[in-house]
Enzyme design. Structure first.
Site: not given
Ligand code: GRF
Length: 208
Positions: A168, A8, A103, A6
């Site tokens: 990301e 992100n 991704h 987690g």
């Protein structure tokens, strides 16, 4: 929706707290009760939902129950932030162009798992991350943003992962900002921002 660490999710929580994005993370949904991201959500008073696929007779039933929960929440956006299961068709069709995925590769290169290892093995010069709207095929759908890093000769899986992760967080937050501030649509499989087609994904590069 998460399955693991987690980080992100944490980037989104931080961006929300720092008012970089005017979001309200309504819920965190996981298929893994041990996902560390659940702790991050709880610490920030975000409701969490755990769906165990083993409790359902079929994969379709599992997804049907998640869809029902999401319909109750009625979010503007669903973010797959390291959700490690492949969504079924019904789920994707229930929320057309409302599902974003992050991704860890420059798609269409290296769909699926172990992207950093595969990037190293294949000897590509560049690697990175992609945010795209989710369509039925794995890791496919209109691409909004990408982040690019140069692969150095002394990179290993760990260094690549860490460098890609930073990207990301950046492109996930920037995509959500775009989603909030602009009219972001899909037409004929391409991204349209405020009526203007996006011919190439928005590209960020690692600053050295
Ligand atoms: C990220 O690399 C993301 O791109 C991929 O799964 C990983 C999740 O990491 N889909 P985290 O759980 O956000 O730390």
């Amino acid at each position: 929706m998460i399955s693991g660490e987690g980080t992100n999710l944490q980037a989104l929580i931080n961006a929300q707290k720092e008012r970089k994005i005017s979001t309200q993370i309504m819920a965190v949904i996981t298929d893994n009760k041990d996902a560390y991201g659940i702790k991050r959500a709880k610490k920030n008073n975000i409701p969490t939902f755990f769906f165990d696929q083993r409790n359902f007779d079929t994969k379709d039933e599992f997804y049907l129950n998640i869809v029902r929960e999401i319909r109750k929440l009625n979010p503007d956006l669903i973010v797959l932030a390291g959700f490690m299961k492949i969504l079924n068709k019904e789920f994707i069709n229930a929320f057309p162009y409302k599902i974003l995925n992050i991704h860890p590769s420059i798609l269409p290169k290296f769909k699926g798992l172990n992207t950093h290892k595969r990037a190293l093995e294949s000897g590509v010069k560049y690697h990175g991350a992609t945010v795209h709207f989710v369509e039925e095929d794995l890791d496919s759908g209109p691409i909004i943003m990408q982040y690019k890093i140069a692969v150095n000769k002394n990179d290993d899986e760990e260094t690549l992962k860490n460098r890609v992760h930073k990207g990301e967080y950046l492109i996930l937050v920037e995509t959500i900002k775009l989603f909030i501030m602009k009219d972001l649509k899909i037409d004929n499989n391409s991204i349209i921002i405020d009526g203007v087609p996006l011919h190439n994904p928005i590209l960020y590069e690692e600053s050295i």
